[in-house]
Motif scaffolding. Structure first.
Motif, PDB file in Angstrom:
ATOM      1  N   ALA A  14      94.047  22.889  32.342  1.00  0.00           N
ATOM      2  CA  ALA A  14      94.192  22.739  30.893  1.00  0.00           C
ATOM      3  C   ALA A  14      93.020  23.372  30.149  1.00  0.00           C
ATOM      4  O   ALA A  14      93.203  24.113  29.175  1.00  0.00           O
ATOM      5  CB  ALA A  14      94.329  21.261  30.536  1.00  0.00           C
ATOM      6  N   GLY A  15      91.804  23.083  30.600  1.00  0.00           N
ATOM      7  CA  GLY A  15      90.641  23.654  29.937  1.00  0.00           C
ATOM      8  C   GLY A  15      90.589  25.163  30.044  1.00  0.00           C
ATOM      9  O   GLY A  15      90.207  25.856  29.096  1.00  0.00           O
TER      10      GLY A  15
ATOM     11  N   SER B 213      89.742  16.950  29.851  1.00  0.00           N
ATOM     12  CA  SER B 213      89.164  16.292  31.022  1.00  0.00           C
ATOM     13  C   SER B 213      90.194  15.585  31.878  1.00  0.00           C
ATOM     14  O   SER B 213      89.862  15.022  32.920  1.00  0.00           O
ATOM     15  CB  SER B 213      88.088  15.298  30.567  1.00  0.00           C
ATOM     16  N   GLY B 214      91.474  15.567  31.442  1.00  0.00           N
ATOM     17  CA  GLY B 214      92.538  15.043  32.281  1.00  0.00           C
ATOM     18  C   GLY B 214      92.914  13.609  31.974  1.00  0.00           C
ATOM     19  O   GLY B 214      92.190  12.877  31.291  1.00  0.00           O
ATOM     20  N   ALA B 215      94.073  13.220  32.511  1.00  0.00           N
ATOM     21  CA  ALA B 215      94.596  11.873  32.296  1.00  0.00           C
ATOM     22  C   ALA B 215      94.383  10.977  33.499  1.00  0.00           C
ATOM     23  O   ALA B 215      94.733   9.800  33.458  1.00  0.00           O
ATOM     24  CB  ALA B 215      96.093  11.953  31.982  1.00  0.00           C
TER      25      ALA B 215
ATOM     26  N   LEU C 246      97.418  15.906  28.681  1.00  0.00           N
ATOM     27  CA  LEU C 246      97.860  14.516  28.692  1.00  0.00           C
ATOM     28  C   LEU C 246      99.382  14.446  28.806  1.00  0.00           C
ATOM     29  O   LEU C 246     100.086  15.394  28.439  1.00  0.00           O
ATOM     30  CB  LEU C 246      97.393  13.808  27.418  1.00  0.00           C
ATOM     31  N   PRO C 247      99.922  13.333  29.293  1.00  0.00           N
ATOM     32  CA  PRO C 247     101.379  13.230  29.471  1.00  0.00           C
ATOM     33  C   PRO C 247     102.135  13.420  28.156  1.00  0.00           C
ATOM     34  O   PRO C 247     101.781  12.845  27.126  1.00  0.00           O
ATOM     35  CB  PRO C 247     101.553  11.796  29.999  1.00  0.00           C
ATOM     36  N   VAL C 248     103.171  14.251  28.216  1.00  0.00           N
ATOM     37  CA  VAL C 248     104.055  14.528  27.070  1.00  0.00           C
ATOM     38  C   VAL C 248     103.208  14.804  25.828  1.00  0.00           C
ATOM     39  O   VAL C 248     103.461  14.273  24.754  1.00  0.00           O
ATOM     40  CB  VAL C 248     105.051  13.377  26.816  1.00  0.00           C
TER      41      VAL C 248
ATOM     42  N   ARG D 164     106.841  18.550  29.951  1.00  0.00           N
ATOM     43  CA  ARG D 164     106.176  19.229  31.061  1.00  0.00           C
ATOM     44  C   ARG D 164     104.669  19.400  30.844  1.00  0.00           C
ATOM     45  O   ARG D 164     104.005  20.123  31.593  1.00  0.00           O
ATOM     46  CB  ARG D 164     106.812  20.605  31.258  1.00  0.00           C
ATOM     47  N   SER D 165     104.096  18.721  29.863  1.00  0.00           N
ATOM     48  CA  SER D 165     102.725  19.007  29.439  1.00  0.00           C
ATOM     49  C   SER D 165     101.685  18.901  30.544  1.00  0.00           C
ATOM     50  O   SER D 165     100.702  19.652  30.541  1.00  0.00           O
ATOM     51  CB  SER D 165     102.322  18.085  28.291  1.00  0.00           C
ATOM     52  N   THR D 166     101.831  17.977  31.485  1.00  0.00           N
ATOM     53  CA  THR D 166     100.797  17.799  32.498  1.00  0.00           C
ATOM     54  C   THR D 166     100.942  18.746  33.688  1.00  0.00           C
ATOM     55  O   THR D 166     100.055  18.805  34.533  1.00  0.00           O
ATOM     56  CB  THR D 166     100.800  16.354  33.035  1.00  0.00           C
ATOM     57  N   LEU D 167     102.036  19.505  33.755  1.00  0.00           N
ATOM     58  CA  LEU D 167     102.277  20.387  34.887  1.00  0.00           C
ATOM     59  C   LEU D 167     101.596  21.735  34.680  1.00  0.00           C
ATOM     60  O   LEU D 167     101.328  22.142  33.547  1.00  0.00           O
ATOM     61  CB  LEU D 167     103.776  20.582  35.083  1.00  0.00           C
TER      62      LEU D 167
END
Length: 408
Positions: free
Chosen positions: A15-16, A129-131, A373-375, A380-383
């Protein structure tokens, strides 16, 4: 003296780095901070046998696709780390590794980001930084008798690292079912505590089930089109494993000899007490799976209905009590979910449950953004393949906020 930069991105995972890609496209000066190495979570916080749940042909980042010899395979954790690391090299992302963020505070000009390697002053911040920074362990874990080893998925590595004896796995989403299967195959007795879960076959009508999710647009659904967004963001990960053609639902597990029980309710006087609702929970998961597969068939113009999937087999009388002092169980693995860790975020944007308040990635503080972050903006946001649209939007919104100071 603090270093000055327009944007600080926190986290050098996929993500970053996607955020960095689009910030570079817009010539916005920025730095990406990473507490360890690039893709640190994949390098240090995964068990030995873990594979990505998405097939290789689906894995991509902005301008970067899988080019290996096994498009229908599934990456190991190490291969995912290498894939993300290669992306950082190709995009020349300005990553500063081994730099831990200790505080983010509002200032008159934007934000001050404090780290163990010095301070930065910036106009905008992207939190990537992730979920899944910390495992969730229920409070009842405090009641586990002495002498029983307790592990989270961050600490588990392989069955050989466990004490001899039976294992209680708590949680039946992707992590829980994978670990239950692996431990059972090592010869240990396994009891699996099952709560709400998402049942899916690995393949459906000859294609990976995630091909159907992608092709039918299920994953493309926008966050502002979802009726119960809060619930969608809390949904457990589906019962899948990264092995071609291998379904790992409860029927597969009972076939291996795993004993399913209901949701863990409490640990009292040295005994684990389970809910009596196992049958209802499994019936609901079966129903939701059939509805999803029927939707695939409708999209494909197939009229004979989902076939080949029997209902989840439930023991006639699942046990409701497990004496943890009897010696039957020597290890408990808490596969009960993960949460983000925002202890360093000194801005009032985190709710009472520890979740970031945001609208599609725009956080409730001017110039603060989130990714991964989820959705976040789509299902598909976290993939890996789902980050591109989100990161592009965040970079555009951020750039518009900076205009005309930074962006021409």
């Amino acid at each position: 003296m603090s270093q000055r930069v327009t944007t600080v991105v926190i986290g050098a995972g996929h993500a970053g780095l996607a955020a960095s890609h689009f910030l570079s496209e817009r010539s916005i000066d920025h730095i990406v901070l990473e507490r360890g190495r690039i893709a640190n979570t994949w390098r240090r916080e995964r068990w030995d046998s873990l594979r990505l749940l998405t097939p290789n042909w689906l894995n991509r980042l902005p301008g970067h696709t899988y080019g290996g010899p096994d498009p229908d395979g599934y990456m190991t954790a190490g291969q995912v780390a290498d894939f993300i690391g290669d992306y950082a090299t190709v995009t020349a992302a300005p990553v500063k590794e081994n730099t831990t963020v200790t505080s983010v505070r509002r200032t008159d000009g934007g934000y001050q980001v404090r780290t163990d390697e010095g301070d930065l002053d910036c106009v905008t911040v992207v939190i990537a930084s992730g979920a899944c920074n910390a495992p969730v362990v229920p409070e009842c874990a405090a009641g586990v008798p002495d002498g029983i080893t307790q592990l989270t998925p961050f600490e588990y590595r392989n069955p050989g690292s466990l004490p001899e004896g039976g294992v209680l796995v708590v949680g039946a989403s992707a992590t829980g079912v994978q670990l239950a299967a692996e431990v059972r195959r090592s010869g240990r007795p396994v009891v699996l505590s099952v709560g709400e879960h998402v049942r899916l076959p690995r393949t459906y009508r000859g294609r990976d089930v995630l091909w159907w999710m992608d092709a039918t647009g299920v994953w493309a659904q926008r966050y502002d089109e979802i009726e119960d967004l809060a619930r969608a963001r809390r949904l457990p990960s589906p019962q899948l494993v990264g092995e071609p053609g291998t379904t790992i639902d409860l029927n597969a597990l009972t076939g291996l000899g795993v004993e399913p029980v209901g949701r863990l309710a409490v640990i009292r006087d040295g005994a684990a007490l389970f809910s009596g609702g196992l049958r209802n929970v499994c019936s609901l998961a079966d129903l939701k799976m059939r509805r999803l597969l029927a939707g695939f068939d409708e999209w494909a113009g197939i009229g004979d209905g989902p076939a080949g999937f029997e209902p989840t087999r439930i023991p006639a009388a699942p046990r409701l009590r497990l004496d943890l002092r009897s010696g039957e169980i020597t290890t408990i693995i808490w596969a009960t979910g993960f949460r983000p860790d925002y202890r360093w975020l000194d801005v009032p944007v985190v709710d009472e449950k520890g979740r970031l308040r945001h609208d599609g990635g725009v956080v409730d503080s001017p110039g603060l953004y989130a990714l991964g972050l989820p959705v976040l903006r789509r299902r598909r946001s976290t993939l890996l393949h789902g980050i591109e649209d989100d990161a592009r939007f965040v970079a555009r919104h951020l750039a518009e906020r900076l205009t005309p100071r930074v962006v021409a």
